[in-house]
Design a protein around this motif. Sequence first.
Motif, mmCIF file in Angstrom:
data_model
loop_
_atom_site.group_PDB
_atom_site.id
_atom_site.type_symbol
_atom_site.label_atom_id
_atom_site.label_comp_id
_atom_site.label_asym_id
_atom_site.label_seq_id
_atom_site.Cartn_x
_atom_site.Cartn_y
_atom_site.Cartn_z
ATOM 1 N N LEU A 50 4.905 11.671 4.666
ATOM 2 C CA LEU A 50 4.790 10.616 3.528
ATOM 3 C C LEU A 50 4.690 9.296 3.952
ATOM 4 N N ASP A 51 5.161 8.964 5.450
ATOM 5 C CA ASP A 51 4.874 7.767 6.266
ATOM 6 C C ASP A 51 5.363 6.687 5.496
ATOM 7 N N ALA B 154 0.918 -1.019 -0.057
ATOM 8 C CA ALA B 154 0.107 -0.023 0.046
ATOM 9 C C ALA B 154 0.695 1.344 0.110
ATOM 10 N N LYS B 155 1.862 1.228 0.732
ATOM 11 C CA LYS B 155 3.025 2.538 0.940
ATOM 12 C C LYS B 155 3.630 2.469 -0.408
ATOM 13 N N LEU B 156 3.785 1.226 -1.105
ATOM 14 C CA LEU B 156 4.799 1.389 -2.110
ATOM 15 C C LEU B 156 3.998 2.006 -3.390
ATOM 16 N N ARG B 157 2.552 1.792 -3.522
ATOM 17 C CA ARG B 157 1.707 2.206 -4.476
ATOM 18 C C ARG B 157 1.597 3.650 -4.109
ATOM 19 N N LYS B 158 1.669 4.229 -2.803
ATOM 20 C CA LYS B 158 1.331 5.543 -2.326
ATOM 21 C C LYS B 158 2.584 6.619 -2.917
ATOM 22 N N ILE B 159 3.815 5.902 -2.642
ATOM 23 C CA ILE B 159 4.920 6.713 -3.223
ATOM 24 C C ILE B 159 5.102 6.684 -4.640
ATOM 25 N N VAL B 160 4.501 5.697 -5.526
ATOM 26 C CA VAL B 160 4.652 5.797 -6.989
ATOM 27 C C VAL B 160 3.740 7.012 -7.386
ATOM 28 N N ASP B 161 2.493 7.110 -6.750
ATOM 29 C CA ASP B 161 1.505 8.064 -7.218
ATOM 30 C C ASP B 161 2.032 9.546 -6.881
ATOM 31 N N HIS B 162 2.794 9.633 -5.563
ATOM 32 C CA HIS B 162 3.505 10.995 -5.289
ATOM 33 C C HIS B 162 4.427 11.224 -6.135
ATOM 34 N N VAL B 163 5.340 10.725 -6.293
ATOM 35 C CA VAL B 163 6.484 11.134 -7.316
ATOM 36 C C VAL B 163 5.789 11.309 -8.528
ATOM 37 N N ILE B 164 5.067 10.523 -9.350
ATOM 38 C CA ILE B 164 4.637 10.822 -10.537
ATOM 39 C C ILE B 164 3.860 12.278 -10.521
ATOM 40 N N GLU B 165 2.834 12.241 -9.620
ATOM 41 C CA GLU B 165 2.313 13.624 -9.192
ATOM 42 C C GLU B 165 3.198 14.673 -9.279
ATOM 43 N N GLY B 166 4.309 14.329 -8.647
ATOM 44 C CA GLY B 166 5.501 15.494 -8.390
ATOM 45 C C GLY B 166 6.120 15.929 -9.663
ATOM 46 N N GLY B 167 5.859 15.207 -10.856
ATOM 47 C CA GLY B 167 6.416 15.360 -12.145
ATOM 48 C C GLY B 167 7.760 14.384 -12.852
ATOM 49 N N VAL B 168 8.178 13.623 -11.931
ATOM 50 C CA VAL B 168 9.153 12.935 -12.353
ATOM 51 C C VAL B 168 8.862 12.355 -13.999
#
Length: 295
Positions: free
Chosen positions: A267-268, A26-40
């Motif tokens: 980001l936990d 679940a947290k792995l999915r969260k960080i994927v979305d976070h970095v993509i939304e950040g523009g990487v």
Amino acid sequence: MDTTRIKGIIVPLITPVDAEENIDDAKLRKIVDHVIEGGVQGILAFGSNSEFYMFDDDELAHGFKIIKEQAGDRVPVYFGMGPIRTRRGLKLAKKAVELGADAVSILQPMFLAPTDEELFQHYKTIADAIPDTPVLVYNNPRVGYGLSAQLVSDLAHQVPNIVGMKDSSGNLTLLSEIIRLTEDIEFRTFTGKDTLIYLGLCLGTYGSVCSTANALAPLIVSIYDKFQQGDYKGSRAAQFKLNPARLVQNEASFPVATKDMANILGLDMGKPILPSTPSTGKVYADIKRELDKLN
């Protein structure tokens, strides 16, 4: 073989684990979305700051499957590895392709002191096993030695699917020589030091692989975007804004600062994998101070 999407800011993604040190899906999915939304523009699964060396092959495959599934077609996802044994590298590379890796990144073998000939055969053998998949050479002297510019050039010219490299040496002379020796072909170089994104672009890199993009993606992406737009002063200013937050990480033991930063920003992402432990005291306070300045 399409390499056009191999560019920009690529993030070596944090690998969050639960209390038993199993990958936390679940947290792995969260960080994927976070970095993509950040523009990487790309995700590197299991880079150095992803703690790849802590996981067995089944765990690597499981984690990559989650990352690739969550990313979808939004950004390319690279499979990172650092096998000591060539045969294991073959197995991992084939598994990466089976799981849909857009490219494979290979760190030079740790602990050994191989000759250039041995390294050439190591990389060539693994790359030849996945001829239709782009391969990036990963040079990180943290393993105890570095790759020479001539070796990288030989691989680039003689192995068709070795199409680029990440250089974490911080040695701009080495990087410029690699770019000079490969400028007759399309060879995509990336800096692996977050403080050298701007200078790398000035030399002709295609982007950078940045661990701090787990926490600070918009700022880091702006360095690249401004440079591409011709706003060189703005790009340099964004780089200088980032540098103190990156340099303060050097106070922490490797690689815990990446998760420290993410957790400070809410980001936990959990704890690093033992024997590494979260930063405390002055080290933690210093990292937090620099992040507070950015916010």
